[in-house]
Design a protein around this motif. Sequence first.
Motif, short mmCIF file in Angstrom:
data_model
loop_
_atom_site.label_atom_id
_atom_site.label_comp_id
_atom_site.label_asym_id
_atom_site.label_seq_id
_atom_site.Cartn_x
_atom_site.Cartn_y
_atom_site.Cartn_z
N ASP A 163 3.97 9.77 15.41
CA ASP A 163 5.64 9.67 16.44
C ASP A 163 6.05 8.67 16.73
O ASP A 163 7.24 8.41 15.57
CB ASP A 163 5.36 10.63 16.72
CG ASP A 163 6.38 11.61 17.54
OD1 ASP A 163 8.17 12.13 16.53
OD2 ASP A 163 6.76 10.78 18.58
N ALA A 164 5.51 7.66 17.13
CA ALA A 164 6.04 6.54 17.21
C ALA A 164 6.41 5.45 16.12
O ALA A 164 7.14 5.00 15.81
CB ALA A 164 4.97 5.78 17.68
N LEU A 165 5.51 5.83 15.36
CA LEU A 165 5.91 4.90 13.89
C LEU A 165 6.47 5.38 13.33
O LEU A 165 7.76 4.12 12.62
CB LEU A 165 4.29 4.84 12.65
CG LEU A 165 3.27 4.12 13.74
CD1 LEU A 165 1.90 4.61 12.97
CD2 LEU A 165 3.17 2.68 13.78
N ASP A 166 6.64 6.50 13.01
CA ASP A 166 7.94 7.13 12.43
C ASP A 166 9.32 7.01 13.68
O ASP A 166 10.43 6.45 12.77
CB ASP A 166 8.02 8.91 12.51
CG ASP A 166 7.11 9.51 11.73
OD1 ASP A 166 6.99 8.85 10.40
OD2 ASP A 166 6.65 9.94 11.56
N SER A 167 9.20 6.93 14.07
CA SER A 167 10.42 6.83 15.62
C SER A 167 11.29 5.47 15.29
O SER A 167 12.68 4.97 15.39
CB SER A 167 10.11 7.09 17.03
OG SER A 167 9.32 5.84 17.31
N ARG A 204 -13.82 12.00 5.61
CA ARG A 204 -13.20 12.31 6.83
C ARG A 204 -12.15 11.88 7.34
O ARG A 204 -11.27 12.71 7.95
CB ARG A 204 -14.38 12.05 7.43
CG ARG A 204 -15.76 12.70 7.42
CD ARG A 204 -16.67 12.92 8.64
NE ARG A 204 -17.06 12.58 8.97
CZ ARG A 204 -16.77 12.22 10.64
NH1 ARG A 204 -15.93 12.72 11.38
NH2 ARG A 204 -17.51 11.61 11.23
N ALA A 205 -11.94 10.76 7.00
CA ALA A 205 -10.90 9.78 7.34
C ALA A 205 -9.74 10.29 6.88
O ALA A 205 -8.65 10.60 7.71
CB ALA A 205 -10.31 8.54 7.85
N PHE A 206 -9.73 10.69 5.73
CA PHE A 206 -8.43 10.50 4.60
C PHE A 206 -7.88 12.17 5.43
O PHE A 206 -7.07 12.25 4.75
CB PHE A 206 -8.52 10.48 3.22
CG PHE A 206 -7.50 10.81 2.40
CD1 PHE A 206 -7.04 10.09 1.97
CD2 PHE A 206 -7.42 12.86 1.75
CE1 PHE A 206 -5.92 9.93 1.03
CE2 PHE A 206 -6.15 12.85 1.00
CZ PHE A 206 -5.77 11.52 1.01
N GLU A 207 -9.31 13.20 5.31
CA GLU A 207 -8.88 14.37 5.43
C GLU A 207 -8.46 15.05 7.28
O GLU A 207 -7.33 15.46 6.82
CB GLU A 207 -10.23 15.05 5.52
CG GLU A 207 -10.11 17.02 5.44
CD GLU A 207 -11.76 17.78 5.61
OE1 GLU A 207 -11.53 19.05 5.78
OE2 GLU A 207 -12.57 17.03 5.52
N ALA A 208 -8.98 13.63 8.11
CA ALA A 208 -8.02 13.96 9.70
C ALA A 208 -6.48 13.47 9.14
O ALA A 208 -6.03 13.98 10.74
CB ALA A 208 -8.75 13.11 10.01
N LEU A 209 -6.30 12.50 8.48
CA LEU A 209 -4.68 11.71 8.89
C LEU A 209 -4.09 12.70 7.36
O LEU A 209 -3.21 12.12 7.52
CB LEU A 209 -5.26 10.71 8.58
CG LEU A 209 -6.41 9.99 9.11
CD1 LEU A 209 -5.66 8.81 9.24
CD2 LEU A 209 -5.07 10.18 10.95
N ALA A 210 -4.68 13.42 6.24
CA ALA A 210 -3.67 13.64 5.58
C ALA A 210 -2.67 13.97 5.42
O ALA A 210 -0.88 13.69 4.82
CB ALA A 210 -4.24 14.54 3.85
N GLY A 211 -2.30 14.72 6.62
CA GLY A 211 -1.71 15.92 7.44
C GLY A 211 -0.14 15.19 7.84
O GLY A 211 1.52 15.27 7.73
N TYR A 212 -0.23 13.84 8.21
CA TYR A 212 0.58 12.91 8.61
C TYR A 212 1.31 11.92 7.07
O TYR A 212 2.11 11.43 7.54
CB TYR A 212 -0.12 11.16 9.53
CG TYR A 212 -0.80 12.02 10.85
CD1 TYR A 212 0.54 12.66 11.70
CD2 TYR A 212 -2.37 12.22 10.86
CE1 TYR A 212 -0.16 13.02 12.85
CE2 TYR A 212 -1.98 12.62 12.65
CZ TYR A 212 -1.95 13.46 13.41
OH TYR A 212 -2.21 13.65 14.77
N PHE A 213 0.70 12.07 6.13
CA PHE A 213 1.69 10.80 5.52
C PHE A 213 1.79 12.49 4.42
O PHE A 213 1.93 12.19 2.74
CB PHE A 213 0.56 10.25 4.77
CG PHE A 213 -0.64 9.30 5.21
CD1 PHE A 213 0.42 7.57 5.13
CD2 PHE A 213 -1.12 9.66 6.05
CE1 PHE A 213 0.17 7.21 6.25
CE2 PHE A 213 -1.78 8.65 7.04
CZ PHE A 213 -1.63 7.30 7.17
#
Length: 281
Positions: free
Chosen positions: A244-248, A272-281
């Motif tokens: 959220d901060a990076l987006d802001s 596992r890292a890709f799966e955990a963060l994919a939703g942010y991208f």
Amino acid sequence: MKLAFSTNAYTNDTLPEAVRRIAAHGYEGVELLGDTPHAYFPEFGADDAAALADALTETDLAVSNINANTATGYYDDAPPSSFFEPSVINPDPDLRAWRVEYIKRAIDLATSTGAPAVCLATGRPLPGTLPDEAYQLLRDSLHDILDYAEPRGVDVGIEFEPELLIECTDEVLTLIDDVGRDNLGVNLDIGHAAVYGEDLRESIEQSAGHITGVHLEDIAGGIRGKHYHLVPGDGDLDFDVVFDALDSIGYDGFVTLELYTYPDRPDEAAARAFEALAGYF
């Protein structure tokens, strides 16, 4: 924003093979380790560069950053905690010059691979060197490095870390202002900010306009937790706050996972890292 993964998790593989294995997990970018066993610059020759170029062309991965924080290849038998030596604040002028030239070779690799930036860590003041003296050595080294990087269109990001000369957001921003060069910024390691005890939103927002790249990992214990890089979700950092901060602030560069703590199971960590963060991208 774009998601990348650092080859420093793949130290049991050659650099081209690390690039190919990272691409298989769906990442858009790859950070190249500027050290042994990947691109230790005194030994990284034309054949190595050609093999790397072939892997990048084959995978269509962009290079997010050249990570020149360490140069452990300098030592035949590295002493404990040698990670940052010889550093750009080493009081020995020959050793300091060696490290400055090393960073310039990292800039050359950034130029040839299209990477937007290189990152470096300041190192620790050695016994007998006062912090003020080390800071002046840092300024002098940076001007030399930046003079080389600027005409090549490469940014230089200082990666702060607890216990180094530059160890937090306020210190790196003071340095950037003091040096006064447009191509000097911060390679913002979110985990380092957390371990130092910083508010992650404030660290990101204060760094707006100066971020050359972002390193990401999870930390057990969250703020002031243990400095050990974990796959996102295995620690206690709040990634909703981070993104959220990076987006802001309108950050649109690379976020690079740095999981060098998984050399024996890098594919598991990358997946596992890709799966955990994919939703942010």
